[in-house]
Design an enzyme around this catalytic site. Structure first.
Site, PDB file in Angstrom:
ATOM      1  N   LYS A 105      10.518   2.124  13.668  1.00 20.08           N
ATOM      2  CA  LYS A 105      10.001   2.864  12.498  1.00 20.08           C
ATOM      3  C   LYS A 105      10.308   4.345  12.678  1.00 20.08           C
ATOM      4  O   LYS A 105      10.396   4.832  13.803  1.00 20.08           O
ATOM      5  CB  LYS A 105       8.477   2.693  12.382  1.00 20.08           C
ATOM      6  CG  LYS A 105       7.928   3.006  11.008  1.00 20.08           C
ATOM      7  CD  LYS A 105       8.101   1.829  10.059  1.00 20.08           C
ATOM      8  CE  LYS A 105       7.710   2.160   8.646  1.00 20.08           C
ATOM      9  NZ  LYS A 105       7.838   0.985   7.775  1.00 20.08           N
TER      10      LYS A 105
HETATM   11  P1  NAD Z   1       6.335   3.953  -2.452  1.00 15.79           P
HETATM   12  O1  NAD Z   1       6.309   5.354  -1.986  1.00 15.79           O
HETATM   13  O2  NAD Z   1       7.475   3.488  -3.273  1.00 15.79           O
HETATM   14  O3  NAD Z   1       4.983   3.612  -3.273  1.00 15.79           O
HETATM   15  C1  NAD Z   1       3.712   3.866  -2.786  1.00 15.79           C
HETATM   16  C2  NAD Z   1       2.732   3.781  -3.954  1.00 15.79           C
HETATM   17  O4  NAD Z   1       1.399   3.947  -3.464  1.00 15.79           O
HETATM   18  C3  NAD Z   1       2.941   4.877  -4.999  1.00 15.79           C
HETATM   19  O5  NAD Z   1       2.592   4.366  -6.275  1.00 15.79           O
HETATM   20  C4  NAD Z   1       1.918   5.943  -4.586  1.00 15.79           C
HETATM   21  O6  NAD Z   1       1.547   6.805  -5.647  1.00 15.79           O
HETATM   22  C5  NAD Z   1       0.778   5.064  -4.144  1.00 15.79           C
HETATM   23  N1  NAD Z   1      -0.136   5.718  -3.213  1.00 15.79           N
HETATM   24  C6  NAD Z   1       0.167   6.612  -2.229  1.00 15.79           C
HETATM   25  N2  NAD Z   1      -0.965   6.987  -1.602  1.00 15.79           N
HETATM   26  C7  NAD Z   1      -1.983   6.297  -2.185  1.00 15.79           C
HETATM   27  C8  NAD Z   1      -3.370   6.249  -1.978  1.00 15.79           C
HETATM   28  N3  NAD Z   1      -3.952   6.979  -1.031  1.00 15.79           N
HETATM   29  N4  NAD Z   1      -4.094   5.410  -2.753  1.00 15.79           N
HETATM   30  C9  NAD Z   1      -3.507   4.649  -3.689  1.00 15.79           C
HETATM   31  N5  NAD Z   1      -2.199   4.672  -3.948  1.00 15.79           N
HETATM   32  C10 NAD Z   1      -1.449   5.482  -3.199  1.00 15.79           C
HETATM   33  O7  NAD Z   1       6.175   3.052  -1.123  1.00 15.79           O
HETATM   34  P2  NAD Z   1       6.546   1.522  -0.924  1.00 15.79           P
HETATM   35  O8  NAD Z   1       7.908   1.450  -0.332  1.00 15.79           O
HETATM   36  O9  NAD Z   1       6.218   0.770  -2.151  1.00 15.79           O
HETATM   37  O10 NAD Z   1       5.534   1.129   0.249  1.00 15.79           O
HETATM   38  C11 NAD Z   1       4.176   0.757  -0.016  1.00 15.79           C
HETATM   39  C12 NAD Z   1       3.632   0.004   1.187  1.00 15.79           C
HETATM   40  O11 NAD Z   1       4.455  -1.154   1.431  1.00 15.79           O
HETATM   41  C13 NAD Z   1       3.643   0.775   2.502  1.00 15.79           C
HETATM   42  O12 NAD Z   1       2.558   0.348   3.301  1.00 15.79           O
HETATM   43  C14 NAD Z   1       4.953   0.340   3.159  1.00 15.79           C
HETATM   44  O13 NAD Z   1       4.939   0.496   4.570  1.00 15.79           O
HETATM   45  C15 NAD Z   1       4.935  -1.140   2.759  1.00 15.79           C
HETATM   46  N6  NAD Z   1       6.253  -1.791   2.826  1.00 15.79           N
HETATM   47  C16 NAD Z   1       7.326  -1.298   2.126  1.00 15.79           C
HETATM   48  C17 NAD Z   1       8.542  -1.962   2.190  1.00 15.79           C
HETATM   49  C18 NAD Z   1       9.734  -1.532   1.374  1.00 15.79           C
HETATM   50  O14 NAD Z   1      10.747  -2.257   1.378  1.00 15.79           O
HETATM   51  N7  NAD Z   1       9.680  -0.425   0.642  1.00 15.79           N
HETATM   52  C19 NAD Z   1       8.679  -3.091   2.993  1.00 15.79           C
HETATM   53  C20 NAD Z   1       7.551  -3.588   3.676  1.00 15.79           C
HETATM   54  C21 NAD Z   1       6.348  -2.919   3.573  1.00 15.79           C
END
Ligand code: NAD
Length: 402
Positions: free
Chosen positions: A97
């Site tokens: 990471k």
């Molecule tokens: P992103 O930045 O695209 O989206 C995050 C979303 O959460 C946004 O809508 C943001 O406004 C919202 N957010 C941020 N802080 C917040 C809070 N305190 N309360 C409520 N909403 C909040 O990120 P993502 O890529 O969608 O990742 C989201 C989660 O999924 C993370 O935990 C990430 O580690 C996990 N994840 C992502 C991927 C991927 O392929 N992108 C893969 C596996 C896991």
């Protein structure tokens, strides 16, 4: 604290002492200090971390997070989850990471480009050797992956690239697709019902949350609430996710979407009329304070680590079924593996094949987890941890590490 030091894991699996000694700490931690000039007047300096938790099963794989609250500890925790996630799904990668400590909400695309270029400059050897393969996470997306590719010109050094430069069709929606498939499969299995008209709330309408909501909406589920960093919106009849995506593109936040009431992020978690809750934003939102108020029957973890150990205990006591993060959100790393293979071989993989691989692998892992959970009277989370840890220990044995 490392999952491998948790006394509760000891109850379910015998981790040899040598393996525990290795797994309780990351193999490698790199701290970088990134300095960039966003304009000619002010130098911005921020800290970043690159963590390899364990590479016994393959090169370190994991996304790059840019957020104000990034810490080394959080990056270590997320790298450890990647070790477990890749092991559970049988993807031959290890856990890694990156975290860059800077508020992503105020960064322009140009500023992100400058940060990513400097990040590549500082860890070029980790990337060109193929020892660490980044992908998108919070605050980064295909554009940032394209910038990494542009600095290195080695297609397999980064995944989550745009399709125009050798990215995989289906990769950008892969995590959300896997989350939606997990929700549909789990709901069918535990409640013996189709997903049609089932009420769902999604916390976090970013990459993972918006695609998961979109796929569930397409299949007839009612997405009654979604949220982002600023606030949530709710409509008991269901939100039109296609229109919401258009609205978000224009306005930059979900608030103000017509025919919906404003709710808080905490209210969304605790809605009384939902059957499925998908936390897809940040860590630790389901905790000792919120878990007692959650009414959903099924939680599908799109985010990494959305539930604390205290929260988990309460959910279990309340009989709420959880599809844990290392299973539910593994679509992203499955997509990344397919992209990596295609980039190495120069082959083209059709999107239908990507969707099928994600769905097949997640359902296969899900069945193994739920069989073990039923047989040993474990939660799905503990059954996932047992299966993934056993896989890592086997690899350590095979490679003579322990
Ligand atoms: P992103 O930045 O695209 O989206 C995050 C979303 O959460 C946004 O809508 C943001 O406004 C919202 N957010 C941020 N802080 C917040 C809070 N305190 N309360 C409520 N909403 C909040 O990120 P993502 O890529 O969608 O990742 C989201 C989660 O999924 C993370 O935990 C990430 O580690 C996990 N994840 C992502 C991927 C991927 O392929 N992108 C893969 C596996 C896991």
């Amino acid at each position: 604290m490392s999952i491998f030091e948790s006394p509760s894991l000891e109850k379910f699996i015998n981790i040899p002492a040598n393996a525990r000694e290795i797994l309780r700490k990351p193999e490698k931690r790199i701290t970088i200090n990134i300095g960039v000039w966003f304009d000619s007047k002010k130098l911005t300096v921020c800290e970043g971390y690159i963590v390899y938790h364990n590479t016994v099963r393959g090169p370190a794989k994991g996304g790059i997070r840019i957020a104000a609250d990034v810490t080394l500890e959080e990056t270590m925790d997320l790298a450890e989850r990647m070790t477990l996630k890749t092991a559970l799904t049988g993807i031959p990668f290890g856990g890694g990471k990156s975290g860059i400590c800077l508020d992503n909400k105020n960064l322009t695309p140009y500023e992100k480009k400058e940060i990513i270029k400097e990040y590549v400059h500082l860890i070029r050897n980790e990337l060109t050797s193929g020892n660490y393969i980044p992908a998108p996470d919070i605050g980064t997306g295909p554009r940032e992956m394209a910038i990494i590719y542009g600095e290195l010109h080695i297609p397999e050094c980064v995944t989550g690239k745009p399709i125009s430069i050798g990215g995989l069709p289906g990769r950008k929606e892969a995590t959300g697709y896997g989350v939606a498939m997990s929700a549909i499969h789990a709901y069918n299995k535990y409640f013996k019902k189709d997903i049609k008209d089932v009420k769902v709330a999604v916390q976090g309408f970013g990459n993972v949350g918006s695609w998961a909501a979109g796929f569930l909406f397409e299949r007839g589920a009612k997405i009654v609430a979604v949220s982002d960093f600023y606030s949530g919106i709710y409509n008991k009849e269901g939100l039109d996710i296609k229109k919401l995506n258009e609205y978000l593109k224009e306005k930059g936040k979900v608030e103000g979407f017509p025919v919906a009431d404003k709710i808080s992020n905490e209210e969304l978690l605790c809605l009384s009329d939902i059957e499925i809750l998908i936390p897809a934003a940040v860590e630790r939102v389901i905790n000792e304070k919120t878990a007692p108020k959650i009414k959903a029957k099924l939680i599908v973890e799109g985010a990494n680590g959305p539930t604390t150990p205290d929260g988990d205990k309460i959910l279990d006591e309340k009989g709420i079924i959880v599809v844990p993060d290392i299973l539910a959100n593994s679509g992203g790393v499955i997509g990344s593996y397919i992209e990596w293979k295609s980039s190495k071989s120069g082959s083209i993989t059709p999107v239908s094949e990507v969707y099928k691989s994600i769905s097949d692998l997640i359902i296969h892992s899900f069945e193994r987890v739920s069989d073990l959970a039923q047989k040993e009277k474990l939660t799905n989370r503990n059954a996932s941890l047992v299966l993934a840890t056993q896989e890592v220990i086997n690899a350590m044995n095979e490679r003579g590490w322990i």
